[in-house]
Scaffold this active site. Structure first.
Site, mmCIF file in Angstrom:
data_model
loop_
_atom_site.group_PDB
_atom_site.id
_atom_site.type_symbol
_atom_site.label_atom_id
_atom_site.label_comp_id
_atom_site.label_asym_id
_atom_site.label_seq_id
_atom_site.Cartn_x
_atom_site.Cartn_y
_atom_site.Cartn_z
ATOM 1 N N GLY A 12 42.007 -26.987 -6.511
ATOM 2 C CA GLY A 12 40.903 -26.032 -7.129
ATOM 3 C C GLY A 12 39.534 -27.128 -7.072
ATOM 4 O O GLY A 12 39.668 -28.259 -6.523
ATOM 5 N N ASP A 35 49.856 -27.704 -6.404
ATOM 6 C CA ASP A 35 49.066 -26.416 -6.356
ATOM 7 C C ASP A 35 50.226 -25.246 -5.827
ATOM 8 O O ASP A 35 51.224 -25.691 -5.369
ATOM 9 C CB ASP A 35 47.894 -26.405 -5.686
ATOM 10 C CG ASP A 35 46.905 -25.556 -6.113
ATOM 11 O OD1 ASP A 35 45.683 -26.143 -6.607
ATOM 12 O OD2 ASP A 35 47.104 -24.314 -6.390
ATOM 13 N N ILE A 36 49.790 -23.953 -6.051
ATOM 14 C CA ILE A 36 50.711 -22.948 -5.838
ATOM 15 C C ILE A 36 50.715 -22.773 -4.326
ATOM 16 O O ILE A 36 51.730 -21.998 -4.031
ATOM 17 C CB ILE A 36 50.325 -21.660 -6.647
ATOM 18 C CG1 ILE A 36 51.383 -20.454 -6.762
ATOM 19 C CG2 ILE A 36 48.892 -20.888 -6.317
ATOM 20 C CD1 ILE A 36 51.203 -19.536 -7.669
ATOM 21 N N TYR A 143 39.468 -15.302 -20.724
ATOM 22 C CA TYR A 143 39.537 -16.728 -20.386
ATOM 23 C C TYR A 143 39.038 -17.556 -21.664
ATOM 24 O O TYR A 143 39.758 -18.625 -22.177
ATOM 25 C CB TYR A 143 38.573 -17.154 -19.449
ATOM 26 C CG TYR A 143 38.178 -18.484 -19.007
ATOM 27 C CD1 TYR A 143 39.300 -19.049 -18.427
ATOM 28 C CD2 TYR A 143 36.915 -18.939 -19.111
ATOM 29 C CE1 TYR A 143 38.829 -20.682 -18.087
ATOM 30 C CE2 TYR A 143 36.496 -20.192 -18.664
ATOM 31 C CZ TYR A 143 37.665 -20.790 -18.212
ATOM 32 O OH TYR A 143 37.461 -22.609 -17.964
ATOM 33 N N ILE A 173 30.610 -26.539 -13.560
ATOM 34 C CA ILE A 173 30.549 -27.768 -12.918
ATOM 35 C C ILE A 173 29.869 -27.473 -11.358
ATOM 36 O O ILE A 173 30.191 -26.578 -10.759
ATOM 37 C CB ILE A 173 32.030 -28.269 -12.696
ATOM 38 C CG1 ILE A 173 32.480 -28.509 -14.090
ATOM 39 C CG2 ILE A 173 31.848 -29.808 -11.966
ATOM 40 C CD1 ILE A 173 31.897 -29.459 -14.833
HETATM 41 C C1 AKB Z 1 33.624 -20.429 -15.766
HETATM 42 O O1 AKB Z 1 32.458 -19.908 -15.349
HETATM 43 O O2 AKB Z 1 34.434 -19.425 -16.077
HETATM 44 C C2 AKB Z 1 33.937 -21.674 -15.989
HETATM 45 C C3 AKB Z 1 33.644 -22.249 -17.287
HETATM 46 C C4 AKB Z 1 32.427 -22.406 -17.917
HETATM 47 O O3 AKB Z 1 34.613 -22.695 -17.824
HETATM 48 N N1 AKB Z 1 33.077 -22.325 -14.949
#
Ligand code: AKB
Length: 316
Positions: A12, A35-36, A143, A173
């Protein structure tokens, strides 16, 4: 003695560069990438590599046993935008992979774990400016929920079982090697690629959406800094805020225009706008700076210069 490291999710965006850096520090054969699948052939061919599905406890356990692993960096995850499309898959991957490594460490096989959290743990009820380390966290994305719950479990495993798990809350990032995938902050990488390739970019966030961001070199430094500091210095066992810079699409476009004067940006916000609007604009990272001397180096200007330089070499 060098640690024996397993990186899960090494192909990743962050895993790719983390693998390279850790191999530089500890030696190629002390860092097993996994990795997968083998989607990143350059990485796969650069040293020891194993196919591992992060949801498969036995696959992780067997790999650790075969290679005498004592340290795991768990980088596999479904990010914010993909998580909204596949909520159950995000829950399944993000939570089960974490439990697998925590349970291996609880059993004594693994001595140290790095697990990334995110600014996605915050939500609309969090103070958005200079967001404190300890504050209201009511995330609205799957998430974000997995990262918030994951933080609680990390702290629990540390307090209850003595597991040495360390974590930071990554902002967006920015990097030029592996592309990010499925995140809300991905625009800040795509914009540089499109600027170099076509001198135009159609942004999926609105012009004044300010989000915390960081250059990859700083993100790798933060990751290795927290993993190498003495155990007692790590006072927060959920996850540390880390900050570098904050900017809007309009600001990054202006910084690109300094180098590509005919660059043009247009805006077509989509479902990711609501996610971005629920996240902080800027982060307070005093605890990380105090506890383990965290410092960032890259400003927006420095990032733009380096991104355009590297991508020009790649595309032109
Ligand atoms: C996302 O945008 O989902 C990620 C994060 C900020 O964890 N880059």
């Amino acid at each position: 003695m060098n640690p024996k490291i397993l990186i899960i999710g090494a192909c990743g965006q962050i895993g790719t560069e983390l693998t390279t850096k850790l191999r530089e520090i500890y030696g190629v054969n002390n860092v097993i990438a996994s990795d997968i699948n083998t989607r990143n052939l350059e990485l796969v061919n650069s040293g020891p590599f194993e196919i591992i599905d992060a949801k498969n406890f036995n696959a992780i356990k067997d790999c650790c046993k075969n290679h005498n692993i004592d340290t795991i960096y768990l980088m596999a995850a479904l990010l914010s935008a993909t998580g909204e499309k596949y909520p159950m898959e995000a829950w399944d991957l993000n939570m089960n992979s974490l439990f697998h490594v925590l349970n291996l460490a609880k059993g004594g096989a693994i001595k140290k774990i790095f697990w990334p959290s995110s600014i996605a743990v915050f939500g609309p009820t969090t103070p958005r400016e200079n967001t404190p380390q300890h504050t209201t966290c009511e995330p609205t994305t799957v998430y974000g929920i997995t990262k918030q719950v994951g933080e609680r479990w990390c702290e629990y495993y540390h307090n209850k079982y003595g597991v040495d798990v360390r974590s930071i809350r990554y902002p967006g990032i920015i990097s030029h090697k592996a592309m990010p995938g499925g995140g809300t902050t991905d625009y800040a990488v795509e914009i540089y690629h499109d600027a170099v390739k076509t001198k135009t970019y159609n942004c999926f966030l609105s012009e004044n959406t300010q989000l915390p961001m960081m250059f990859m070199e700083d993100a790798i430094k933060a990751t290795i800094d927290i993993m190498t500091v003495k155990k007692d210095a790590v006072k927060i066992r959920s996850s540390y805020n880390v900050a570098a810079i904050s900017f809007t699409p309009k600001e990054v476009a202006a910084s690109i225009k300094q180098h590509i004067s005919d660059f043009e940006i247009s805006y077509k916000p989509d479902y990711r706008q609501a996610i971005a609007d629920s996240w902080p604009k800027s982060i307070n990272d005093d605890s990380a700076r105090k506890d383990w001397n965290w410092k960032h180096s890259f400003s927006l200007e420095a990032i733009t210069k380096e991104m355009l330089f590297q991508l020009n070499k790649k595309y032109n």
